[in-house]
Design a protein around this motif. Structure first.
Motif, PDB file in Angstrom:
ATOM      1  N   GLU A 305       0.828  -1.204   0.000  1.00  0.00           N
ATOM      2  CA  GLU A 305       0.000   0.000   0.000  1.00  0.00           C
ATOM      3  C   GLU A 305       0.866   1.260   0.000  1.00  0.00           C
ATOM      4  OE1 GLU A 305      -3.098   2.481  -0.261  1.00  0.00           O
ATOM      5  OE2 GLU A 305      -3.099   0.311  -0.539  1.00  0.00           O
ATOM      6  N   LYS A 306       1.951   1.218   0.724  1.00  0.00           N
ATOM      7  CA  LYS A 306       2.859   2.366   0.777  1.00  0.00           C
ATOM      8  C   LYS A 306       3.479   2.625  -0.598  1.00  0.00           C
ATOM      9  CE  LYS A 306       6.838   4.150   3.367  1.00  0.00           C
ATOM     10  NZ  LYS A 306       7.821   3.865   4.451  1.00  0.00           N
ATOM     11  N   ILE A 307       3.886   1.565  -1.276  1.00  0.00           N
ATOM     12  CA  ILE A 307       4.471   1.706  -2.609  1.00  0.00           C
ATOM     13  C   ILE A 307       3.429   2.212  -3.594  1.00  0.00           C
ATOM     14  CG2 ILE A 307       5.479   0.455  -4.558  1.00  0.00           C
ATOM     15  CD1 ILE A 307       7.429   0.861  -2.293  1.00  0.00           C
ATOM     16  N   ALA A 308       2.223   1.677  -3.508  1.00  0.00           N
ATOM     17  CA  ALA A 308       1.149   2.098  -4.416  1.00  0.00           C
ATOM     18  C   ALA A 308       0.869   3.588  -4.272  1.00  0.00           C
ATOM     19  CB  ALA A 308      -0.110   1.285  -4.144  1.00  0.00           C
ATOM     20  N   GLN A 309       0.873   4.078  -3.055  1.00  0.00           N
ATOM     21  CA  GLN A 309       0.635   5.502  -2.825  1.00  0.00           C
ATOM     22  C   GLN A 309       1.754   6.346  -3.418  1.00  0.00           C
ATOM     23  OE1 GLN A 309      -0.001   6.095   1.372  1.00  0.00           O
ATOM     24  NE2 GLN A 309      -1.935   4.955   1.403  1.00  0.00           N
ATOM     25  N   SER A 310       2.982   5.854  -3.327  1.00  0.00           N
ATOM     26  CA  SER A 310       4.115   6.617  -3.872  1.00  0.00           C
ATOM     27  C   SER A 310       4.073   6.669  -5.403  1.00  0.00           C
ATOM     28  CB  SER A 310       5.436   6.008  -3.409  1.00  0.00           C
ATOM     29  OG  SER A 310       5.672   4.752  -4.013  1.00  0.00           O
ATOM     30  N   LEU A 311       3.530   5.634  -6.018  1.00  0.00           N
ATOM     31  CA  LEU A 311       3.437   5.606  -7.479  1.00  0.00           C
ATOM     32  C   LEU A 311       2.269   6.449  -7.999  1.00  0.00           C
ATOM     33  CD1 LEU A 311       4.164   1.813  -8.140  1.00  0.00           C
ATOM     34  CD2 LEU A 311       5.703   3.735  -8.561  1.00  0.00           C
ATOM     35  N   GLY A 312       1.253   6.567  -7.182  1.00  0.00           N
ATOM     36  CA  GLY A 312       0.109   7.410  -7.542  1.00  0.00           C
ATOM     37  C   GLY A 312      -0.615   6.931  -8.786  1.00  0.00           C
ATOM     38  N   SER A 313      -1.039   7.887  -9.611  1.00  0.00           N
ATOM     39  CA  SER A 313      -1.829   7.572 -10.804  1.00  0.00           C
ATOM     40  C   SER A 313      -1.013   6.855 -11.876  1.00  0.00           C
ATOM     41  CB  SER A 313      -2.431   8.854 -11.383  1.00  0.00           C
ATOM     42  OG  SER A 313      -1.400   9.771 -11.752  1.00  0.00           O
ATOM     43  N   GLU A 314       0.311   6.930 -11.778  1.00  0.00           N
ATOM     44  CA  GLU A 314       1.173   6.262 -12.760  1.00  0.00           C
ATOM     45  C   GLU A 314       0.895   4.770 -12.811  1.00  0.00           C
ATOM     46  OE1 GLU A 314       5.942   5.253 -13.496  1.00  0.00           O
ATOM     47  OE2 GLU A 314       5.284   6.351 -11.699  1.00  0.00           O
ATOM     48  N   LEU A 315       0.623   4.175 -11.647  1.00  0.00           N
ATOM     49  CA  LEU A 315       0.404   2.735 -11.564  1.00  0.00           C
ATOM     50  C   LEU A 315      -0.806   2.314 -12.396  1.00  0.00           C
ATOM     51  CD1 LEU A 315       1.203   0.017 -10.328  1.00  0.00           C
ATOM     52  CD2 LEU A 315      -0.169   0.620  -8.305  1.00  0.00           C
ATOM     53  N   ASP A 316      -1.932   2.975 -12.192  1.00  0.00           N
ATOM     54  CA  ASP A 316      -3.145   2.633 -12.940  1.00  0.00           C
ATOM     55  C   ASP A 316      -2.983   2.929 -14.421  1.00  0.00           C
ATOM     56  OD1 ASP A 316      -4.542   1.685 -10.728  1.00  0.00           O
ATOM     57  OD2 ASP A 316      -5.239   3.698 -10.187  1.00  0.00           O
ATOM     58  N   ALA A 317      -2.262   3.988 -14.746  1.00  0.00           N
ATOM     59  CA  ALA A 317      -2.055   4.345 -16.153  1.00  0.00           C
ATOM     60  C   ALA A 317      -1.258   3.262 -16.883  1.00  0.00           C
ATOM     61  CB  ALA A 317      -1.344   5.685 -16.253  1.00  0.00           C
ATOM     62  N   ILE A 318      -0.244   2.733 -16.227  1.00  0.00           N
ATOM     63  CA  ILE A 318       0.572   1.678 -16.842  1.00  0.00           C
ATOM     64  C   ILE A 318      -0.254   0.409 -17.031  1.00  0.00           C
ATOM     65  CG2 ILE A 318       2.517   0.116 -16.438  1.00  0.00           C
ATOM     66  CD1 ILE A 318       3.966   2.469 -15.124  1.00  0.00           C
ATOM     67  N   ILE A 319      -1.065   0.085 -16.038  1.00  0.00           N
ATOM     68  CA  ILE A 319      -1.904  -1.108 -16.145  1.00  0.00           C
ATOM     69  C   ILE A 319      -2.857  -0.996 -17.326  1.00  0.00           C
ATOM     70  CG2 ILE A 319      -3.754  -2.410 -15.005  1.00  0.00           C
ATOM     71  CD1 ILE A 319      -2.314  -1.785 -12.337  1.00  0.00           C
ATOM     72  N   GLN A 320      -3.537   0.145 -17.449  1.00  0.00           N
ATOM     73  CA  GLN A 320      -4.468   0.349 -18.555  1.00  0.00           C
ATOM     74  C   GLN A 320      -3.745   0.298 -19.897  1.00  0.00           C
ATOM     75  OE1 GLN A 320      -7.801   0.409 -18.410  1.00  0.00           O
ATOM     76  NE2 GLN A 320      -7.560   0.008 -16.219  1.00  0.00           N
ATOM     77  N   TRP A 321      -2.601   0.926 -19.980  1.00  0.00           N
ATOM     78  CA  TRP A 321      -1.816   0.923 -21.211  1.00  0.00           C
ATOM     79  C   TRP A 321      -1.434  -0.501 -21.615  1.00  0.00           C
ATOM     80  CZ3 TRP A 321       3.323  -0.786 -21.162  1.00  0.00           C
ATOM     81  CH2 TRP A 321       4.011  -0.659 -22.373  1.00  0.00           C
ATOM     82  N   SER A 322      -1.011  -1.301 -20.658  1.00  0.00           N
ATOM     83  CA  SER A 322      -0.543  -2.653 -20.972  1.00  0.00           C
ATOM     84  C   SER A 322      -1.670  -3.538 -21.492  1.00  0.00           C
ATOM     85  CB  SER A 322       0.110  -3.292 -19.743  1.00  0.00           C
ATOM     86  OG  SER A 322      -0.861  -3.645 -18.770  1.00  0.00           O
ATOM     87  N   TYR A 323      -2.867  -3.372 -20.930  1.00  0.00           N
ATOM     88  CA  TYR A 323      -3.991  -4.189 -21.389  1.00  0.00           C
ATOM     89  C   TYR A 323      -4.412  -3.816 -22.810  1.00  0.00           C
ATOM     90  CZ  TYR A 323      -4.953  -6.852 -17.159  1.00  0.00           C
ATOM     91  OH  TYR A 323      -4.870  -7.749 -16.116  1.00  0.00           O
ATOM     92  N   SER A 324      -4.106  -2.620 -23.242  1.00  0.00           N
ATOM     93  CA  SER A 324      -4.409  -2.250 -24.631  1.00  0.00           C
ATOM     94  C   SER A 324      -3.525  -3.027 -25.602  1.00  0.00           C
ATOM     95  CB  SER A 324      -4.218  -0.736 -24.836  1.00  0.00           C
ATOM     96  OG  SER A 324      -2.839  -0.389 -24.805  1.00  0.00           O
ATOM     97  N   LEU A 325      -2.353  -3.475 -25.141  1.00  0.00           N
ATOM     98  CA  LEU A 325      -1.442  -4.262 -25.967  1.00  0.00           C
ATOM     99  C   LEU A 325      -1.732  -5.753 -25.877  1.00  0.00           C
ATOM    100  CD1 LEU A 325       1.927  -2.440 -25.141  1.00  0.00           C
ATOM    101  CD2 LEU A 325       0.436  -2.061 -27.108  1.00  0.00           C
ATOM    102  N   PHE A 326      -2.376  -6.162 -24.788  1.00  0.00           N
ATOM    103  CA  PHE A 326      -2.716  -7.571 -24.569  1.00  0.00           C
ATOM    104  C   PHE A 326      -4.217  -7.672 -24.290  1.00  0.00           C
ATOM    105  CE2 PHE A 326       1.779  -7.402 -23.678  1.00  0.00           C
ATOM    106  CZ  PHE A 326       2.278  -8.608 -24.141  1.00  0.00           C
ATOM    107  N   PRO A 327      -5.054  -7.465 -25.300  1.00  0.00           N
ATOM    108  CA  PRO A 327      -6.502  -7.426 -25.086  1.00  0.00           C
ATOM    109  C   PRO A 327      -7.100  -8.748 -24.612  1.00  0.00           C
ATOM    110  CG  PRO A 327      -5.976  -7.447 -27.435  1.00  0.00           C
ATOM    111  CD  PRO A 327      -4.691  -7.228 -26.706  1.00  0.00           C
ATOM    112  N   HIS A 328      -6.392  -9.862 -24.827  1.00  0.00           N
ATOM    113  CA  HIS A 328      -6.931 -11.161 -24.422  1.00  0.00           C
ATOM    114  C   HIS A 328      -6.518 -11.552 -23.007  1.00  0.00           C
ATOM    115  CE1 HIS A 328      -8.419 -11.760 -28.442  1.00  0.00           C
ATOM    116  NE2 HIS A 328      -7.213 -11.607 -28.947  1.00  0.00           N
ATOM    117  N   ALA A 329      -5.720 -10.731 -22.358  1.00  0.00           N
ATOM    118  CA  ALA A 329      -5.327 -11.014 -20.976  1.00  0.00           C
ATOM    119  C   ALA A 329      -6.522 -10.795 -20.049  1.00  0.00           C
ATOM    120  CB  ALA A 329      -4.174 -10.112 -20.562  1.00  0.00           C
TER     121      ALA A 329
END
Length: 342
Positions: A305-329
């Motif tokens: 949780e501490k790491i997630a807070q330090s990453l902020g919105s970057e974390l969710d942005a990377i996750i969303q971006w990656s799923y656009s490249l792997f739509p079947h995941a």
């Protein structure tokens, strides 16, 4: 097979440690069950001081008989409690857990450099050697490093009786684990990508200049997806009842249920009482990689949780971006053949 080789093969204390490609031989170490179990990993980090070595020609092992019980395998995506699971399942007289044997990394590299046929020439006898129990009634469970996940289809083909557990984490948890390890974690993410790129993943064909523009955590996200793709294919290809999937955090949050389920899937004969005792015992309250360090599930959750807070919105942005490249995941990170009920 000559007498000396036959004696070595019959004695499981001669542990297959490394491949010698130049001399087409397997390097074996004379060791004990206790020493192998105590080692956090059986790779380059293992203390080999004082251990006697013997080399066995690959040709002398071609007629090697299969063990009475096929080995069990825990495949994983890294940072998902696979080492902890392997430790929990180890019980003298019932099951012997081998954590990240170095020799499998050697064969994994042979496959990447020389092809599938060459790798299987080594893998068949090595699997038979690794599957030898230290006592007659034991099963052997092997937890390879995730860097050898390219061997999954080969193990399934060469040892069709083998049972498999595929252990993963959610993408979010995987990225947090990478970030938590700082520069070492980020470097490892790029190392994993470089290695997995040799396995023919389409994403690895991306132009080098584009890849260099990606952040370390973006590369880590690609690594997670590359591994999930391998596991999806393996679960789909497996025979009914041969392979199951489990989430690492689910294992940690419900250890007794998880250990009982894995025990039954692997047919280890540990029993429900053993699962209950282990779930409440010291193994789950210590760092799986350093048993001298106390480390409980709540510590892991708080750090995440501490790491997630330090990453902020970057974390969710990377996750969303990656799923656009792997739509079947799987968006919920859940794979087929779930071992535990949701």
């Amino acid at each position: 097979m000559n007498g000396q080789v036959s004696d070595l093969v019959k004695d499981a204390r001669w542990y297959p440690d490394a491949v010698d490609v130049n001399n087409r031989a397997i390097q074996c170490l004379s060791t004990t069950r206790e020493r192998l179990v105590e080692a956090a990993f059986l790779d380059q980090r293992m203390d080999r001081n004082g251990l006697q070595r013997r080399a066995v020609a690959l040709t002398d092992l071609q007629a090697l008989s299969a063990p009475a019980k096929a080995p069990r395998f825990i495949w994983h995506t890294a940072f998902c409690c696979s080492t902890l699971l392997a430790r929990c399942l180890d019980r003298p007289g019932s099951n012997f857990s081998l954590k990240e044997p170095a020799i499998l990394m050697g064969i994994s590299n042979i496959k990447r450099n020389q092809g599938e046929a060459a790798a299987r020439n080594w893998l068949d006898p090595v699997l038979k050697l690794l599957a030898r129990p230290m006592s007659g009634e034991e099963s052997v469970t092997i937890k390879p490093t995730n860097l050898v996940n390219n061997l999954v289809p080969d193990v399934m083909a060469l040892s069709p009786q083998t049972q498999h557990v595929f252990l993963t984490s959610e993408l979010r948890a995987f990225l947090i684990s990478i970030a938590k390890k700082g520069e070492a974690g980020r470097a490892f993410a790029r190392q994993m990508f470089t290695i997995f790129a040799m396995d023919g993943h389409p994403i690895a064909q991306t132009e080098h200049r584009q890849l260099m523009q990606l952040s370390d955590l973006q590369i880590a996200a690609l690594v997670w997806h590359m591994q999930i793709t391998v596991f999806q294919a393996a679960l789909k290809a497996a025979k009914p009842g041969q392979a199951v999937w489990m989430d690492g955090d689910d294992f940690v949050s419900r250890p007794e249920l998880a250990l009982t389920a894995v025990d039954k899937h692997f047919d280890l004969g540990l029993g429900e009482a053993f699962a209950a005792e282990t779930a409440k015992g010291p193994i789950l309250s210590r760092d799986s990689k350093d048993q001298s360090r106390n480390y409980k599930a709540r510590n892991r959750a708080a750090e995440a949780e501490k790491i997630a807070q330090s990453l902020g919105s970057e974390l969710d942005a990377i996750i969303q971006w990656s799923y656009s490249l792997f739509p079947h995941a799987p968006r919920n990170s859940r794979l087929d053949n779930a071992l535990l009920p949701q």
